[in-house]
Design a protein around this motif. Structure first.
Motif, PDB file in Angstrom:
ATOM      1  N   ALA A   1       0.839  -1.204   0.000  1.00 54.39           N
ATOM      2  CA  ALA A   1       0.000   0.000   0.000  1.00 54.39           C
ATOM      3  C   ALA A   1       0.868   1.245   0.000  1.00 54.39           C
ATOM      4  O   ALA A   1       0.600   2.206  -0.716  1.00 54.39           O
ATOM      5  CB  ALA A   1      -0.920  -0.002   1.217  1.00 54.39           C
ATOM      6  N   LYS A   2       1.937   1.150   0.779  1.00 50.24           N
ATOM      7  CA  LYS A   2       2.859   2.289   0.839  1.00 50.24           C
ATOM      8  C   LYS A   2       3.528   2.533  -0.507  1.00 50.24           C
ATOM      9  O   LYS A   2       3.778   3.666  -0.903  1.00 50.24           O
ATOM     10  CB  LYS A   2       3.938   2.034   1.911  1.00 50.24           C
ATOM     11  N   CYS A   3       3.806   1.442  -1.142  1.00 53.24           N
ATOM     12  CA  CYS A   3       4.498   1.542  -2.419  1.00 53.24           C
ATOM     13  C   CYS A   3       3.739   2.439  -3.388  1.00 53.24           C
ATOM     14  O   CYS A   3       4.329   3.249  -4.113  1.00 53.24           O
ATOM     15  CB  CYS A   3       4.640   0.171  -3.065  1.00 53.24           C
ATOM     16  N   LEU A   4       2.462   2.200  -3.436  1.00 52.20           N
ATOM     17  CA  LEU A   4       1.672   3.020  -4.356  1.00 52.20           C
ATOM     18  C   LEU A   4       1.459   4.370  -3.689  1.00 52.20           C
ATOM     19  O   LEU A   4       0.355   4.800  -3.413  1.00 52.20           O
ATOM     20  CB  LEU A   4       0.330   2.329  -4.645  1.00 52.20           C
ATOM     21  N   SER A   5       2.592   4.992  -3.364  1.00 52.36           N
ATOM     22  CA  SER A   5       2.537   6.206  -2.547  1.00 52.36           C
ATOM     23  C   SER A   5       2.295   7.436  -3.397  1.00 52.36           C
ATOM     24  O   SER A   5       2.183   7.375  -4.608  1.00 52.36           O
ATOM     25  CB  SER A   5       3.844   6.352  -1.770  1.00 52.36           C
ATOM     26  N   LYS A   6       2.250   8.548  -2.711  1.00 54.28           N
ATOM     27  CA  LYS A   6       1.888   9.803  -3.371  1.00 54.28           C
ATOM     28  C   LYS A   6       2.900  10.195  -4.440  1.00 54.28           C
ATOM     29  O   LYS A   6       2.546  10.751  -5.470  1.00 54.28           O
ATOM     30  CB  LYS A   6       1.786  10.931  -2.336  1.00 54.28           C
ATOM     31  N   LYS A   7       4.161   9.940  -4.128  1.00 47.16           N
ATOM     32  CA  LYS A   7       5.177  10.415  -5.066  1.00 47.16           C
ATOM     33  C   LYS A   7       4.977   9.803  -6.459  1.00 47.16           C
ATOM     34  O   LYS A   7       5.217  10.446  -7.468  1.00 47.16           O
ATOM     35  CB  LYS A   7       6.587  10.145  -4.562  1.00 47.16           C
ATOM     36  N   ILE A   8       4.520   8.573  -6.500  1.00 46.33           N
ATOM     37  CA  ILE A   8       4.295   7.940  -7.808  1.00 46.33           C
ATOM     38  C   ILE A   8       3.112   8.587  -8.504  1.00 46.33           C
ATOM     39  O   ILE A   8       3.150   8.909  -9.690  1.00 46.33           O
ATOM     40  CB  ILE A   8       4.031   6.432  -7.637  1.00 46.33           C
ATOM     41  N   ARG A   9       2.041   8.782  -7.736  1.00 48.66           N
ATOM     42  CA  ARG A   9       0.846   9.382  -8.332  1.00 48.66           C
ATOM     43  C   ARG A   9       1.156  10.739  -8.938  1.00 48.66           C
ATOM     44  O   ARG A   9       0.682  11.080 -10.013  1.00 48.66           O
ATOM     45  CB  ARG A   9      -0.252   9.534  -7.283  1.00 48.66           C
ATOM     46  N   ALA A  10       2.026  11.498  -8.186  1.00 51.78           N
ATOM     47  CA  ALA A  10       2.343  12.839  -8.653  1.00 51.78           C
ATOM     48  C   ALA A  10       3.117  12.797  -9.963  1.00 51.78           C
ATOM     49  O   ALA A  10       3.052  13.705 -10.772  1.00 51.78           O
ATOM     50  CB  ALA A  10       3.143  13.588  -7.610  1.00 51.78           C
ATOM     51  N   GLU A  11       3.847  11.747 -10.152  1.00 57.47           N
ATOM     52  CA  GLU A  11       4.727  11.672 -11.305  1.00 57.47           C
ATOM     53  C   GLU A  11       3.997  11.384 -12.620  1.00 57.47           C
ATOM     54  O   GLU A  11       4.565  11.594 -13.671  1.00 57.47           O
ATOM     55  CB  GLU A  11       5.770  10.569 -11.092  1.00 57.47           C
ATOM     56  N   SER A  12       2.803  10.850 -12.500  1.00 57.46           N
ATOM     57  CA  SER A  12       2.042  10.387 -13.658  1.00 57.46           C
ATOM     58  C   SER A  12       2.870   9.462 -14.558  1.00 57.46           C
ATOM     59  O   SER A  12       3.480   9.873 -15.531  1.00 57.46           O
ATOM     60  CB  SER A  12       1.459  11.549 -14.467  1.00 57.46           C
ATOM     61  N   LEU A  13       2.913   8.218 -14.129  1.00 57.80           N
ATOM     62  CA  LEU A  13       3.601   7.188 -14.892  1.00 57.80           C
ATOM     63  C   LEU A  13       2.569   6.428 -15.728  1.00 57.80           C
ATOM     64  O   LEU A  13       1.418   6.311 -15.348  1.00 57.80           O
ATOM     65  CB  LEU A  13       4.295   6.213 -13.944  1.00 57.80           C
ATOM     66  N   TYR A  14       3.044   5.976 -16.857  1.00 58.76           N
ATOM     67  CA  TYR A  14       2.178   5.136 -17.699  1.00 58.76           C
ATOM     68  C   TYR A  14       2.586   3.690 -17.508  1.00 58.76           C
ATOM     69  O   TYR A  14       3.731   3.327 -17.772  1.00 58.76           O
ATOM     70  CB  TYR A  14       2.313   5.541 -19.166  1.00 58.76           C
ATOM     71  N   PHE A  15       1.625   2.876 -17.042  1.00 55.48           N
ATOM     72  CA  PHE A  15       1.938   1.491 -16.702  1.00 55.48           C
ATOM     73  C   PHE A  15       1.437   0.518 -17.759  1.00 55.48           C
ATOM     74  O   PHE A  15       0.320   0.650 -18.276  1.00 55.48           O
ATOM     75  CB  PHE A  15       1.290   1.118 -15.357  1.00 55.48           C
ATOM     76  N   LEU A  16       2.307  -0.462 -18.043  1.00 49.16           N
ATOM     77  CA  LEU A  16       1.862  -1.610 -18.846  1.00 49.16           C
ATOM     78  C   LEU A  16       1.423  -2.656 -17.821  1.00 49.16           C
ATOM     79  O   LEU A  16       2.243  -3.385 -17.264  1.00 49.16           O
ATOM     80  CB  LEU A  16       3.023  -2.126 -19.708  1.00 49.16           C
ATOM     81  N   GLY A  17       0.144  -2.691 -17.547  1.00 51.47           N
ATOM     82  CA  GLY A  17      -0.365  -3.521 -16.458  1.00 51.47           C
ATOM     83  C   GLY A  17       0.277  -3.043 -15.167  1.00 51.47           C
ATOM     84  O   GLY A  17       0.315  -1.849 -14.890  1.00 51.47           O
TER      85      GLY A  17
END
Lengths: 495, 259
Positions: B134-150
């Protein structure tokens, strides 16, 4: 059939025009000549009648009737003279070379009389033309009659015979009839000659025209027709021999060009169809073979893991694994060819791909003593294409080219050209070349001249990739001289 | 009963080889020949991971993923696809497959991917680890707007027009101890959904990273050559893999999930 029809029609038209021209010629030239002959005969007859008149004048004045008869008889017997008669005013024949007629009376309507006696009051003087008359005699030739009025003169009414009185103006008429046989014969001979010449001329002209019509129109048209029929029945190889540079020659040339393009298009479609069905087959086979291959690959690699302490078995198993992986590559190639593998189209620079491909196979090329000459267009626009697949195309073609050069030294020439709505890639080599029969099959899967060295999929994959990019690939080759592949790729408009 | 793996394929030979391979790692394998019987089995039995073919009769692999994801969100699914269906592979990742393995695969390829999915399953079953997730999917990632393949790999669009490529946490946290990384060559092109990086780890495993975007490789993260561990601890920054000039963002971003 048609050849003779057009020829005959033209000959017929030319013949008719000829005949009309000759008829006009006849009317304009021959008719006046005939008229001239008649006029001459008229003049001769008039002169004769004048001669008779002066010959008999003396005897008439002295009333020597027998002498008059004799003179008239003598003259009348002459060749060409039909009759010499003298009428009195009442129409009685006083003298005639034809003795039976003497003392007979002719009607005023008789041919010799009507010239003057048609009017109420008989005419007293006439021109030469008016005095003469032409009529057809029983022998089929024409006769010319000339009347010569005998005017009253002092000697006549003062003569001792007192046959005429002073008030009479015209005492009678001397009528001389000569036949026009000679003139008629001449005219007829002329006519016959003209008809013969006309027929000969028409025949000759027709033959000449016929010859040229056949040579200039008939033959080329027949050849065109023949070629059209052959093409219609499916013979795309037939070409018309071009012998002239006129419109028909141009037509034949256009026809040849049309058939050339048609046959290329047809061949392309045929090739496309053939490769499409082969592609479907290949894709089907590839899909079906994927699962069994998975079985072989997993079992063999499984065994490889399990037999670590049996080096001999491991060696064999490695061969199985390696060859199965080779199968995997073939299946991958088949699917590439079958256009089942989706292409990832991005904006690519074909020049860059070519340079990159050359870099990848640089080692192989230098070993083969191959010199690569490049002529890449500076203004080549980016096109939407799958860079990886395009690279594969270039690598396959370059490797093929260098294989074709074999061991001798040779050149590979690569050029890119920007055209209106497409870019063209030309890749030629100075290798061994491909025979014409084989050119149609080289794009088929599993066609290979390299034996164990190749999979036979290289050019099939190239074809599949180019098709998928809505491009075209063509090949020309001369045995012993080399092969040229030409790829045309469309430049897509910016969306 | 409780199994480690449920393998689903309409070809017996695939099921047999899956069973053989996985049993090498002492994994118990149950099998099903179609999606219907698989769904029934999932209801009655317990499985740690699912290995399924895409082309199944009646219910396809895609439908199976959607059904299973809805009812058993923790159950990782590995999709087996033929080479020809690269787009299908990308699609299966998008709708929630854990990873895919192209057919025909060899023993290492299957072992590697199943090892990772098992680790993933174990980690989300563990409450402590789940918290970390849960921590992993932290705010810093959301802010970065990454495009995920799955959940497998990601791409970050840089202001200069390039894109950084890396692996997602489901990959980085399950890959294990990295021994060697095989990067693509600079100047080569990589393609969405096709292999771009191979990561060799303990137990002779070799993991394949599928590229989230197509593009030309312009550089790779040389720090990883010395310290592969960076991937595991910071997959989004220090542990990024390489950078590309993307070829076709327009079309390819549709296949990705924005975080």
């Amino acid at each position: 059939m048609v050849r003779s029809k057009i020829g005959y029609k033209l000959i017929l038209v030319v013949g008719i025009v000829n005949a009309i021209a000759i008829a006009i010629f006849l009317i304009v030239i021959i008719k006046p000549q005939c008229d001239g002959l008649i006029a001459q005969a008229e003049l001769g007859a008039y002169q004769l009648s004048e001669t008779i008149k002066s010959s008999v004048r003396y005897d008439m004045l002295n009333n020597h009737r027998d002498d008059v008869h004799r003179i008239i008889d003598t003259i009348g017997r002459q060749n060409g003279i039909v009759q010499v008669r003298i009428f009195n005013k009442e129409g009685g024949i006083i003298y005639s070379s034809d003795h039976d007629e003497i003392d007979k009376t002719v009607d005023m309507d008789a041919e010799a009389c009507y010239a003057c006696h048609t009017a109420e009051q008989p005419l007293e003087s006439l021109t030469i033309e008016e005095r003469s008359r032409v009529f057809e005699a029983d022998d089929g030739f024409r006769n010319l009659g000339v009347i010569n009025p005998i005017y009253n003169e002092t000697g006549c009414w003062q003569a001792a015979c007192h046959a005429h009185n002073e008030t009479q103006i015209i005492l009678g008429v001397l009528d001389v009839t000569v036949n026009l046989e000679a003139a008629d014969r001449m005219v007829r001979a002329n006519q016959i000659r003209i008809v013969i010449i006309t027929i000969l001329m028409i025949t000759f002209l027709s033959l000449v025209i016929g010859f040229f019509v056949r040579k200039l129109i008939g033959d080329p048209v027949y050849q065109l027709l023949h070629a059209t029929n052959l093409v219609a029945s499916g013979d795309m190889m037939h070409r018309i021999k071009i012998n002239s540079k006129d419109e028909l020659g141009n037509l034949a040339q256009s026809f040849n060009l049309m058939i050339e393009n048609l046959s290329k298009a047809r061949q392309h479609i045929y090739q496309q169809d053939k490769l499409a069905s082969l592609g479907r087959l290949a894709a089907g086979v590839a899909h079906e073979i994927n699962n069994p291959l998975t079985g072989v690959l997993t079992y063999s690699s499984f065994l490889l893991k399990r037999t670590k302490d049996h080096p001999k078995i491991q060696e064999d198993l490695r061969v199985i694994v390696r060859e199965t992986k080779r199968c995997r590559e073939i299946v991958k190639g088949l699917l590439d060819f079958a256009r089942q593998a989706p292409s990832k189209k991005t904006k690519v620079n074909i020049n860059k791909i070519i340079l990159h491909s050359l870099l990848i196979i640089d080692n192989q090329l230098s070993i083969d003593h191959v010199t690569v000459k490049k002529e890449l267009a500076d203004d080549l626009p980016l096109i939407r294409a799958d860079a990886n697949q395009m690279q594969q195309v270039m690598i396959n073609l370059i490797v093929n080219a260098s294989d074709a050069i074999e061991t001798k030294k040779g050149d590979i020439y690569i050029a890119t050209i920007k055209e209106d709505k497409q870019i063209k890639i030309v890749l030629s080599d100075t290798g061994c070349g491909i025979s014409q029969e084989k050119l149609t099959t080289i794009f088929e899967p599993f066609y290979s001249t390299k034996g164990q060295k190749g999979t036979g999929l290289g050019l099939a994959v190239v074809w599949g990739i180019i098709e998928k990019h809505k491009g075209k690939i063509t090949v020309d080759s001369v045995i012993g001289k080399g092969t040229t592949f030409t790829i045309v790729l469309p430049i897509e408009k910016k969306s | 009963m409780e199994y480690d793996v449920l393998a689903i394929d309409d070809e017996q030979v695939i099921l047999d080889s899956a069973r053989k391979i996985l049993s090498l790692n002492d994994l118990s394998v149950d099998i099903a020949l179609d999606a219907e019987s698989a769904l029934k089995k999932i209801e009655t039995e317990t499985y740690k991971i699912i290995l399924t073919d895409l082309m199944l009769p009646h219910i396809s692999g895609f439908e199976l993923i959607e059904i299973v994801k809805k009812q058993y969100p923790k159950l990782p699914i590995i999709m087996m696809t033929g080479y020809a269906t690269l787009d299908n592979a990308v699609r299966s990742l998008k709708i929630g497959a854990f990873d895919f393995v192209p057919k025909p695969f060899d023993i290492d390829e299957l072992l590697s991917v199943s090892a990772r999915s098992l680790r993933y399953r174990l980690s989300i079953d563990d409450d402590n680890l789940a918290e970390q997730w849960a921590k992993c999917l932290s705010k810093k990632i959301r802010a970065e707007s990454l495009y995920f393949l799955g959940n497998h790999s990601w791409a970050r669009l840089e202001p200069d027009g390039t894109a950084a490529i890396g692996v997602g946490e489901t990959f980085s946290r399950t890959v294990g101890e990295i021994e060697k990384i095989e990067f693509p060559r600079i100047g080569d092109d990589v393609f969405q959904g096709s292999a771009c990086v191979k990561i060799f780890t303990e137990y002779e495993l070799a993991h394949t990273v599928w590229s989230p975007l197509s593009g030309e490789v312009i550089d790779y993260n040389r720090n990883l050559e010395e310290d592969g561990y960076l991937i595991s601890i910071d997959p989004f920054f220090e542990g990024r893999l390489f950078r590309i000039i993307p070829h076709d963002l327009e079309n390819e971003l549709e296949n990705l999930i924005i975080s």
